[in-house]
Scaffold this active site. Structure first.
Site, mmCIF file in Angstrom:
data_model
loop_
_atom_site.group_PDB
_atom_site.id
_atom_site.type_symbol
_atom_site.label_atom_id
_atom_site.label_comp_id
_atom_site.label_asym_id
_atom_site.label_seq_id
_atom_site.Cartn_x
_atom_site.Cartn_y
_atom_site.Cartn_z
ATOM 1 N N GLY A 10 0.756 -1.032 -0.126
ATOM 2 C CA GLY A 10 -0.062 0.062 -0.079
ATOM 3 C C GLY A 10 0.816 1.278 0.118
ATOM 4 O O GLY A 10 0.324 2.407 0.007
ATOM 5 N N HIS A 50 -2.001 1.076 -11.578
ATOM 6 C CA HIS A 50 -1.394 2.163 -10.909
ATOM 7 C C HIS A 50 -1.933 3.359 -11.561
ATOM 8 O O HIS A 50 -2.492 4.279 -10.740
ATOM 9 C CB HIS A 50 0.033 2.250 -10.832
ATOM 10 C CG HIS A 50 0.818 1.284 -9.832
ATOM 11 N ND1 HIS A 50 1.413 2.149 -8.505
ATOM 12 C CD2 HIS A 50 0.849 0.095 -9.528
ATOM 13 C CE1 HIS A 50 1.646 1.262 -7.812
ATOM 14 N NE2 HIS A 50 1.387 -0.146 -8.335
#
Length: 176
Positions: A10, A50
């Site tokens: 994360g 992403h």
């Protein structure tokens, strides 16, 4: 700021959130310095995930090697996310660059940067000793890079299971 963590911890999401908060608070342009090289479909899919995670409003620059030059070209009107130092180091290692010299260039560029810089990097030292020389060389170089980066920035956070843990500096709420 340095954001460290293991794979899929994360760390990128945490850094993106902090960069976005700072950009909104100060009216800055978000610049994403992407160091990944896409060699296969799996990496292409990861890069796409992403991009979707970040959402719109980012200027992306592909900089697999010359991150110091890219940092020096940005102004105080930007806030920068370098994602990630680990892939940058990998690229340099595989092309035979002098890793110590390149790390020194990066640290110098960070000190001279006009824009606030957030750096994502992998913590690779918690595992077993790799079986081959190249992997051991990488692990040592990554550990050295993380230590140098941590020494060069005011704030360091480790991310585990999406949760930030302050290692150096102030609480994340104070970073933006």
């Amino acid at each position: 700021m340095l954001v460290l963590g293991g794979a899929a911890s994360g760390k990128s999401r945490t850094a993106e959130t902090l960069v976005t908060r700072l950009a909104e608070k100060r009216g800055l342009t978000r610049v994403y310095l992407a160091t990944a090289r896409i060699h296969d479909d799996e990496m292409r899919a990861k890069v796409r995930r992403h991009e979707l995670q970040r959402g719109p409003g980012w200027t992306t620059r592909e900089v697999p090697l010359d991150v110091p030059q890219a940092l020096s070209s940005l102004s105080a009107q930007n806030v920068v996310l370098l994602d990630c130092a680990t892939l940058w180091l990998t690229n340099l290692l595989l092309e035979g660059h002098d890793l110590e010299a390149e790390q020194t260039r990066l640290i110098s560029a960070l000190h001279g940067a006009e824009a606030p810089v957030f750096i994502v990097s992998n913590e690779v030292g918690a595992g077993i000793v790799p079986e081959n020389a190249l992997a051991r060389q990488f692990r040592e170089a990554q550990g050295q890079l993380n230590q140098r980066l941590a020494g060069a920035v005011e704030n360091v956070v480790a991310v585990m299971a999406g949760l930030p843990l302050v290692l150096k500096g102030t609480d994340p709420a104070g970073w933006t």
